[in-house]
Design a protein around this motif. Structure first.
Motif, short mmCIF file in Angstrom:
data_model
loop_
_atom_site.label_atom_id
_atom_site.label_comp_id
_atom_site.label_asym_id
_atom_site.label_seq_id
_atom_site.Cartn_x
_atom_site.Cartn_y
_atom_site.Cartn_z
N ALA A 189 0.84 -1.07 -0.02
CA ALA A 189 0.11 -0.06 0.05
C ALA A 189 0.86 1.19 0.00
CB ALA A 189 -0.85 -0.11 1.15
N LEU A 190 1.91 1.13 0.92
CA LEU A 190 2.99 2.36 1.00
C LEU A 190 3.44 2.76 -0.34
CD1 LEU A 190 4.33 1.90 4.27
CD2 LEU A 190 3.05 4.04 3.40
N GLU A 191 3.91 1.46 -1.05
CA GLU A 191 4.49 1.58 -2.50
C GLU A 191 3.66 2.15 -3.37
OE1 GLU A 191 5.76 -1.47 -5.83
OE2 GLU A 191 6.75 -1.56 -4.09
N LEU A 192 2.19 1.85 -3.38
CA LEU A 192 1.45 2.62 -4.38
C LEU A 192 1.29 4.16 -4.08
CD1 LEU A 192 -1.38 0.13 -4.96
CD2 LEU A 192 0.20 0.61 -6.58
N ARG A 193 0.97 4.29 -2.69
CA ARG A 193 1.08 5.75 -2.36
C ARG A 193 2.12 6.61 -2.66
NH1 ARG A 193 -4.30 6.10 -0.83
NH2 ARG A 193 -4.72 4.82 1.09
N GLY A 194 3.50 6.07 -2.62
CA GLY A 194 4.77 6.81 -3.16
C GLY A 194 4.26 7.03 -4.66
N ARG A 195 4.04 5.84 -5.28
CA ARG A 195 4.11 5.92 -6.85
C ARG A 195 2.65 7.03 -7.25
NH1 ARG A 195 1.62 0.77 -10.38
NH2 ARG A 195 1.62 1.95 -12.40
N VAL A 196 1.74 6.89 -6.58
CA VAL A 196 0.69 8.05 -6.85
C VAL A 196 1.35 9.56 -6.61
CG1 VAL A 196 -1.66 8.87 -6.09
CG2 VAL A 196 -1.31 6.49 -6.53
N ALA A 197 1.91 9.83 -5.53
CA ALA A 197 2.26 10.93 -5.15
C ALA A 197 3.48 11.42 -6.26
CB ALA A 197 2.94 10.88 -3.91
N ALA A 198 4.24 10.75 -6.79
CA ALA A 198 5.22 10.98 -7.71
C ALA A 198 4.35 11.18 -9.12
CB ALA A 198 6.17 9.92 -7.82
#
Length: 545
Positions: A189-198
């Motif tokens: 989930a955190l990986e996806l959050r980082g991807r979305v933010a970028a």
């Protein structure tokens, strides 16, 4: 003039290439070494740097294999999906892959080519980014009462994800991250959050401006500050999936790996960040990682490269000098530490180590000056205070040495215990010295040598002899032990034994000069005693007639 410019450019390019590595080749090496985490990062960098879709698809198949072997099936599916998006006609040769991986590839391809499915309890899931389909998934996720219900929604989200345009994909990934969080898959989930933010930072950046995801980097920094380096790593991995060339994210990920103790991963990330970008900060971090990996030569090369790129970098000169001192390269240590201190006189550790080298060089006055400057930076620091005591001891100021060394040992700088015992012995406080020696953790043969000297000073040569005989059994080639045993025997008027031990000491490497000087007087004493003994021996009684 033009020719000279070309030559200079070639020299600089060669220096850069010395550090640059091919991420695809390094990824293959990491994969063959079963270092799948490093392989993932390197393959990701290679795929994002490859402009040709067909070659990029092949690299993403390798990335999927790395994820597959790392037991991360969801990410392996994502990599295969990306590969098929690059090359829809992609085929795998079954003989080159595990049967389970081939089945996984076939499932992903079937899912991507299948028409939208009707999901029980909802309307048809429409692809192409239609708002209704995403709204329905959100509604189903809100109504899901347990993990089983949430798990059943994930395939629908993934179908929508595969067909959603890039401009609306972050909304879908947000929903997927929420589902993964509810399932307890926090790293994913955190990986996806980082991807979305970028992705959102890149979309909002004006043409010609930097797309650095500042908010995402701040979030990662907060995770690090909260003592959650693994969560920061997951988050930053997502950022780098969206922006693989984001140098601040790579630097921060290396810092997170370092804090988490994942030194091999930190090394791989730093090498990737250094591809064509030899920033001194990155090279300094690489040197620190190499030190913690137990590779001092690699750390030395990194620090040397820093001072080549940035000759005025006092931190790099200090690091190079400290490392050279640890490796026993005193000429390099002197030069580097002097350069560092010339640029920044407040470098505390560099000052203290430079004082130690001055003591080794037989320059107690210079050592004293360095330590005074160090204690101006950190007053009453026990480590520097201990070395100040050692400097006083080298200058035969025994009372001042004992005072400083006692303060250091009291502050748990136990490495100064032996020096404290010696200072007290020289000051005539033999009983106190022996008491401290009993409770101190001083290694052999130093402990026994100090004990023997204290016993000799207190007029107990027989006890000193017993200590030294045991020590020589363990360390038969210790010149100082043989010398002190000779002194103990001499004090007991055992001239033959004294002569023998002093001669043995003089013949060993590292023998004190006084041992060689004492051999001849001891031999003279032994001979004089023999003459005296023969003179005092009465003649035999003549036979009676």
């Amino acid at each position: 003039m033009h020719k000279g410019t070309v030559v200079a450019a070639l020299v600089l390019l060669s220096a850069a290439l010395a550090w640059a590595q091919d991420p695809l080749t390094d990824g293959d090496k990491a994969f063959r070494s079963a270092n799948f985490k490093s392989a993932v990062k390197l393959y990701s960098a290679a795929a994002n740097a490859e402009p040709d879709p067909g070659k990029r698809a092949e690299i993403r198949v390798k990335l999927a294999m790395a994820y597959f072997n790392a037991k991360e099936r969801t990410k392996a599916e994502e990599a295969l999906t990306a590969a098929l998006n690059d090359a829809p006609q992609l085929e795998l040769v079954p003989e080159f892959y595990e049967a389970e991986f081939i089945r996984l590839f076939n499932r992903v391809r079937t899912r991507m080519t299948a028409p939208p499915t009707q999901v029980a309890g909802s309307g048809p899931v429409r692809t192409g980014g239609a708002a209704g389909s995403l709204a329905q998934i959100r509604q189903r996720l809100a109504q899901a009462g347990d993990n089983t219900a949430v798990e059943a929604i994930l395939p629908t989200i993934e179908v929508l994800e595969a067909s959603t345009p890039a401009n609306t994909l972050p909304d879908v990934l947000d929903v997927k991250a929420e589902a993964l969080e509810r399932l307890g898959r926090t790293p994913d989930a955190l990986e996806l959050r980082g991807r979305v933010a970028a992705m959102r930072a890149a979309a909002q950046a004006l043409p010609g401006t930097s797309a650095v995801p500042l908010e995402a980097l701040l979030d990662a920094r907060r995770l690090l500050a909260a003592g959650r380096p693994q969560d920061a790593i997951s988050f930053l991995h997502g950022v780098l999936l969206a922006q693989p060339s984001c140098m601040p994210a790579l630097e921060l990920e290396a810092e997170a790996f370092l804090e988490a103790g994942q030194l091999e991963d930190a090394y791989s990330v730093l090498r990737t960040a250094l591809l064509g970008n030899e920033k001194p900060e990155l090279l300094m971090s690489l040197g620190e990682v190499e030190l913690r990996r137990g590779r001092p030569t690699g750390a030395r090369d990194a620090f040397r490269r820093v001072v080549e790129v940035d000759p005025g970098n006092d931190r790099a000169w200090a690091a190079l000098g400290l490392l050279a001192s640890r490796m026993g390269d005193l000429p390099t240590a002197r030069e580097a530490l002097d350069r560092a201190l010339a640029g920044n006189g407040t470098l505390f550790e560099a000052r203290v180590v430079r004082a130690q080298i001055a003591l080794v060089d037989g320059q107690p006055t210079a050592a004293f000056q360095h330590l005074q400057r160090a204690l101006q930076v950190k007053p009453d620091d026990p480590w520097a205070t201990g070395w100040l005591g050692a400097t006083y001891l080298a200058s035969s100021n025994n009372a001042a040495a004992a005072e400083k060394l006692q303060a250091a040992v009291k502050a748990e700088q136990v490495q100064f215990s032996a020096a404290l015992v010696e200072a007290l012995r020289r000051a005539g406080k033999v009983v106190e010295a022996l008491a401290i020696l009993e409770g101190a953790k001083v290694e052999e043969p130093k402990a026994s040598l100090l004990r023997a000297r204290c016993l000799l000073d207190s007029g107990r040569p027989a006890e000193a002899q017993a200590v030294l005989v045991n020590l020589i059994t363990l360390f038969p080639r210790d010149a100082e032990a043989h010398y002190l045993l000779g002194v103990a025997c001499h004090a007991q008027r055992n001239w033959p034994a004294a002569t023998k031990e002093l001669a043995a000491a003089a013949a060993l490497p590292g023998a004190p000069a006084i041992a060689r000087e004492a051999v001849s007087p001891a031999e003279d004493t032994r001979r004089a005693q023999e003459v005296l003994d023969s003179a005092l021996t009465p003649p035999p009684t003549p036979p009676r007639r």
